[in-house]
Scaffold this active site. Sequence first.
Site, PDB file in Angstrom:
ATOM      1  N   ASP A   1       0.302  -1.524  -0.355  1.00 65.95           N
ATOM      2  CA  ASP A   1      -0.308  -0.458   0.091  1.00 65.95           C
ATOM      3  C   ASP A   1       1.125   1.195   0.277  1.00 65.95           C
ATOM      4  O   ASP A   1       2.203   1.296   0.356  1.00 65.95           O
ATOM      5  CB  ASP A   1      -0.598   0.498   1.088  1.00 65.95           C
ATOM      6  CG  ASP A   1      -1.715   1.229   1.287  1.00 65.95           C
ATOM      7  OD1 ASP A   1      -2.485   1.517  -0.172  1.00 65.95           O
ATOM      8  OD2 ASP A   1      -1.903   1.447   1.886  1.00 65.95           O
TER       9      ASP A   1
ATOM     10  N   GLU B   1       1.487  -0.251  -5.200  1.00 63.99           N
ATOM     11  CA  GLU B   1       0.870   0.599  -5.311  1.00 63.99           C
ATOM     12  C   GLU B   1       1.484   2.127  -5.498  1.00 63.99           C
ATOM     13  O   GLU B   1       1.597   2.877  -4.494  1.00 63.99           O
ATOM     14  CB  GLU B   1      -0.188   1.136  -4.172  1.00 63.99           C
ATOM     15  CG  GLU B   1      -1.470   1.872  -4.530  1.00 63.99           C
ATOM     16  CD  GLU B   1      -2.406   2.343  -3.144  1.00 63.99           C
ATOM     17  OE1 GLU B   1      -3.199   3.513  -3.697  1.00 63.99           O
ATOM     18  OE2 GLU B   1      -1.897   2.294  -2.194  1.00 63.99           O
TER      19      GLU B   1
END
Length: 274
Positions: A175, A212
């Site tokens: 993330d 990401e």
Amino acid sequence: MAGIASKLDYLNDGHPRSGNDLEVDGLWLMPITKSPSYHKYDVVDYYQVDPQYGTLEDFRRLIREAHKRGIKVIIDLVVNHTSNQHPWFVSASKDKNSPYRDYYIWADAETDIHEKVPWGQPVWHETYPGSGDYYYGLFWSGMPELNYDNPRVREEIIKIGKFWLKQGADGFRLDAAKYIYPDTLEAKNHEWWSQFRREMQKVKPNVYLVGEVWDAKERVAPYYGELDTLFNFDLSDRILQSLQQAQDAGIAALAAETGRMYVTSIPVPSTRHF
């Protein structure tokens, strides 16, 4: 976890071309660690499955059953920030002499505490009204950013990653991978992810890392030096646009430019496989 395990035969029964399953060979689990929120991106305990999802043993069982069927499992690893309810931050915010104080990023006399992100929200947050003590939280006051210039933070995150690989995870969706450091210090971002990859490979040589990195393709591409694949948000948006307008929105050209990137947001298969 138990619910997913009970449906594995629907996804893949372990018998190639049986015609009775969807032939799924990979699962991505959104954040599963203990958290006070619905989305679980604000972690309070990196070593426990959130009770809403089950237990650590439930996770291990899911992994065992998935692997029997040839299904790999990656999990969302949230290491850019913690919850403001994480014990590290609770200690750091209460005591400036806390051993966890330097786990986070704090404003000093030179800091512009009125700084905002491009989407309009403030990035500096007061620990409590009137304290005059501000910490950095790019996404939300409930998610203070970790300080990766502190070697102890890096050690903690490496330990966490290795823990989940030892539980059976095949890799991670990382993330906010581009936000470990700001864009002005992007080289340090790459250095960190290189270190992380090397350490994870000590536990699982074929660990699968998905980053990401939400940015223009020119900023995304260099991360292939450290990560196996990345999300292609531009292509995802273009496909959605084509579907909404019922006409080509230049998908082929964009796909040709960014073909190695993983497509997100809609059920379009990746060009990369486990």
